[in-house]
Design an enzyme around this catalytic site. Structure first.
Site, short mmCIF file in Angstrom:
data_model
loop_
_atom_site.label_atom_id
_atom_site.label_comp_id
_atom_site.label_asym_id
_atom_site.label_seq_id
_atom_site.Cartn_x
_atom_site.Cartn_y
_atom_site.Cartn_z
N ARG A 15 0.96 -1.21 -0.32
CA ARG A 15 0.02 -0.01 0.06
C ARG A 15 0.90 1.77 -0.10
O ARG A 15 0.69 2.23 0.10
CB ARG A 15 -0.72 0.11 1.22
CG ARG A 15 -1.74 -0.87 1.17
CD ARG A 15 -2.63 -0.86 2.44
NE ARG A 15 -1.98 -1.41 3.26
CZ ARG A 15 -2.48 -1.35 4.71
NH1 ARG A 15 -3.95 -0.83 5.16
NH2 ARG A 15 -1.59 -1.48 5.62
N LYS A 114 -20.61 2.59 -7.69
CA LYS A 114 -19.67 1.21 -7.63
C LYS A 114 -19.40 1.07 -8.82
O LYS A 114 -20.39 1.26 -9.97
CB LYS A 114 -20.74 0.13 -7.15
CG LYS A 114 -20.71 0.28 -5.90
CD LYS A 114 -18.99 0.08 -4.90
CE LYS A 114 -19.83 0.07 -3.04
NZ LYS A 114 -20.21 -1.72 -2.61
N CYS A 645 -24.62 1.65 0.81
CA CYS A 645 -23.92 3.04 0.25
C CYS A 645 -23.66 2.76 -0.99
O CYS A 645 -23.49 1.36 -1.84
CB CYS A 645 -22.97 3.30 1.61
SG CYS A 645 -21.60 1.46 1.55
N HIS A 696 -16.60 10.76 2.94
CA HIS A 696 -15.46 9.75 2.62
C HIS A 696 -14.84 10.97 2.10
O HIS A 696 -13.76 11.07 1.65
CB HIS A 696 -16.46 9.36 1.09
CG HIS A 696 -15.69 8.08 1.34
ND1 HIS A 696 -18.03 7.09 1.67
CD2 HIS A 696 -15.90 6.55 1.74
CE1 HIS A 696 -17.91 6.30 2.14
NE2 HIS A 696 -16.93 5.81 2.06
#
Length: 756
Positions: A15, A114, A645, A696
């Site tokens: 990461r 998404k 969500c 977010h």
């Protein structure tokens, strides 16, 4: 046979990109440091692919945040509110992704949704009257040159013009047709630039072609590409599709002047039939998606080669490819030190999939391929018995009857009893569940995992976090509280750790959005609950306050969809096994005195088939019952909440109502409250909390902003059914911004409550 990779993971094996970006956000490093880390990762990824003999390596599959956002910037589709900030290019880019609140202004982030049927989230471009589509960036060309300097020839990857227009959000009464000429001009300029750079191939991703297409959609696609391809010259253009088949437009695509067509032979139910029925153009290369880019199980070489032999009858020009970008799987099994060898041998992450491509490419050239070691070893793996078989789990799922999916009495009567039992005010305020995971919380967890503290010491610290959390929520003035979820690393992994049949990884991170990465557990065998999971934490939290505290669980469909699923049994059977385990936990919470229980189904729509004709024959017919299974046995006075969500729910709003929850919270702030119309038009019976602000983004919403949102909501939802909450869990946010946002939320709810 040559091989290709549609796209490669980009956040780094450990990461690295995530941490570099977050340091940049905090002002700890300069832009040049961020770019240096990105270049290092790209070099590593290209060289890995080259080492496995991949001939068609992608460039421009890298992104600091999202490829759709990259395409918007490349095409100059930057809304005026972000331009007015007058930030540098990098900060403008991140403002579009995360929102901005500072000296230059205050703007929310663009909407996030998404990406088709995956857990990856893309940024939705906004196009309006002030948008002037044109080539206005250099990222794809710079990364192509970067690879060339390393001696690596790549095919640059861009989101295709049709998919971009289909997924964009339009303002000022604009439609995709208004931007055809500009898009054609922009994409022709892109191809012209690559031609001058000496590129051989450009890949244009068009996953929107696997959706249900109208005649107008097909006309739009043909209009775009007849003109775009007219300017390609000797540059070769690959049309790449994935996540399904292109049954609505196969012949239209085949008739256009593409040099290659990429088809998904795994999720594309009709792809093989389309090739067999209509043939494949002799002048084009077929990029055959046969190595799974979305799941982590080893490729079955026998099945793959059988498909290759079949389609080879229709075209000699085949390139073996991944079924989609490898963005959706972890980097490598080489980072997994804790996993047992008997389990690990069944898996294939991104690097291992490169090896599979290499081995399959070699096997296709062997007359005696069945005698080759790679093939023999692969057959032995698939013929051996798998561990983790649990007969009781299978029997319990098979024995379910209709009464296990029906709750009594009907919802209207339950809601009447619940209002009397809880005595909440109008517009009750709450949060979705998780609160910020501070460094202290993470340190406590990592110390326990490393064996530096025992379970008792770990739990005592968790209870201290819970006590502080309850006190903080009471001070803020929330009506319904949560315990904060400090015992959980992840809403799915945590439950998987307490269920039989699961396998876990050490470093198998997958990008969900931006810098957010998840580590999906793996369903390896049959699933059963081992022991109560959340009861002690929830009971302790409730003992600290007179206000109701929600028990927090993850629903069976989300646990399934956010895990890597088995491929040897049906999704339905897995969902019911998990649903029985969640049901046991729900009933234990109720017996322990928890009167509100939230069963999150954040990923309900994630595995919904892309084509509407498949919705009820293989998904909704078991996904909705799986949720009902969890709560059908509770008392009428026990209030069942759920949460969803970052998907478009309008088209399944009735099915969501049929889940028979008492209260549901939706993401709504980033999508500009568009779901409200669907709620009103479908006479939605469930009480509802559309998120009033975007978690977010680090920006703090003002009281006035939330008041405005609530007033709009009350024009579509009755005051008796409206809840007030953020749009998702607060785990990833910092405590100062969270506390400020929640205080504004409570104050706004109070203002509107007084107005009522």
């Amino acid at each position: 046979m040559q091989s290709a990779v549609i796209g490669f993971p980009r956040v780094g094996k450990l990461r690295e990109l995530k941490f570099a970006c977050e340091k940049y956000f905090r002002g700890e490093v300069e832009k040049e440091d961020l770019w240096k880390e990105a270049a290092k990762l790209r070099k590593e990824h290209w060289e890995w692919q080259q080492s496995f003999g991949i001939q068609y390596i992608s460039s421009n599959d890298f992104s600091f945040y999202d490829n759709m956002l990259d395409a918007a910037v490349l095409l100059n589709a930057v809304p005026e509110c972000y331009r007015k900030l007058k930030l540098n290019e990098t900060d403008t880019y991140f403002a579009m992704a995360r929102g901005y609140q500072g000296e230059a202004g205050d703007v929310p982030a663009l909407a996030m949704k998404k990406w088709f049927n995956t857990n990856y989230h893309y940024i939705v471009p906004e196009i309006g009257a002030d948008t002037q589509i044109r080539l206005n960036g250099s990222k794809p060309f710079e990364e192509y040159r970067e690879a060339r300097c390393l001696g690596i020839q790549t095919k640059s990857v861009l989101i295709g013009a049709f998919t971009f227009l289909k997924l964009a959000k339009y303002q000022d009464n604009k439609t995709p047709d208004d931007y055809v000429d500009a898009m054609v001009s922009g994409y022709r300029a892109v191809l012209e630039k690559f031609r001058t750079l000496g590129a051989e191939w450009v890949q244009l991703d068009e996953p929107a072609l696997v959706t249900d297409l109208t005649k107008e959609d097909i006309c739009l696609f043909e209009t775009l590409y007849k003109q775009i391809l007219a300017g390609k010259g000797k540059l070769k253009v690959l049309l790449q599709t994935y996540f399904g088949d292109i049954r609505d437009c196969y012949r239209n695509v085949a008739a256009l002047d593409f040099d290659g067509i990429g088809l998904d032979f795994l999720e594309g139910k009709k792809t093989k039939d389309l090739v067999e029925t209509y043939g494949f153009p002799e002048d084009k290369v077929l990029f055959a998606g046969l190595v799974n880019g979305k799941n982590i199980w080893r490729c079955n070489y026998r099945e793959t080669l059988e498909v290759l032999w079949e389609i080879k009858k229709y075209t000699p020009q085949i390139v073996l490819s991944t079924s989609c970008s490898l963005l959706h799987v972890p980097y490598t099994l080489g980072s997994e030190c804790s996993m047992k060898a008997e389990v690990k041998q069944h898996f294939s992450f991104a690097l291992e999939k490169l090896q599979e491509l290499q081995e399959l490419s070699v096997l296709t050239e062997c007359d005696d391929y069945k005698a080759q070691k790679e093939y023999v070893d692969n057959r032995r793996l698939f013929e051996q018995e798998r561990p983790f078989v649990h007969a009781e789990a299978k029997q319990r799922a098979a024995a379910l009857s209709e009464k296990d999916f029906i709750r009594q009495p009907e919802r209207a009567e339950r809601q009447r009893l619940q209002k009397k039992a809880f005595g909440l005010p109008l517009l009750p305020t709450t949060t979705i569940g998780s609160l910020p995971q501070t460094q202290e919380v993470k340190r406590n967890r990592s110390s326990y995992r490393r064996g530096e503290i025992d379970k008792s010491t770990y739990d005592s610290q968790v209870y201290a976090f819970i006590k502080e959390c309850i006190e903080k929520q009471e001070q803020i003035g929330l009506d319904v509280l949560v315990h904060g979820e400090y015992e959980r690393n992840d809403m799915v992994e945590f439950f998987g750790e307490n269920l039989s049949g699961y396998v876990f990884t050490d470093k198998a991170w997958v990008q969900s959005y931006g810098t957010r990465c998840v580590k999906p557990p793996i369903i390896f065998g049959d699933v059963m609950r081992i022991a109560p999971i959340t009861v002690d934490y929830s009971v302790y939290a409730q003992s600290l306050t007179e206000r109701p505290v929600k028990g927090m669980l993850t629903g069976p469909v989300t646990i399934l969809n956010w895990s890597f699923p088995r491929e040897d049994i049906s999704l339905k059977e897995m969902a019911y096994q998990i649903g029985i385990a969640v049901r046991e936990e729900v009933l234990d919470l109720e017996r322990a005195g928890i009167r509100m229980i939230q069963i999150d189904e954040a990923a309900l729509k994630e595995k919904l088939p892309i084509r509407r004709s498949d919705w009820y024959s293989g998904y909704l017919d078991w996904a909705i019952p799986a949720f009902r299974l969890c709560h059908s046995g509770v008392k009428p006075e026990t209030q069942i909440h759920t949460h969803m969500c970052y998907s478009e729910f309008d088209d399944i709003i009735r099915e969501i109502d049929d889940m028979d929850a008492d209260v549901i919270s939706f993401e709504a702030s980033r999508s500009k409250l568009t779901i409200l119309d669907a709620i009103r038009e479908n006479h939605f019976e469930t009480e509802v909390g559309p998120g009033v602000y975007d978690i977010h983004s680090p920006r703090v919403p003002s009281v006035e902003e939330i008041v405005t949102a609530l007033r709009i909501m009350l024009t579509k939802i009755s005051k008796e059914k409206l809840w007030v909450n953020p749009d998702c869990g607060l785990k990833t946010r910092g405590m100062p911004e969270t506390e400020a946002s929640l205080r504004n939320l409570v104050e706004a709810a109070g203002i509107v409550r007084e107005e009522l």
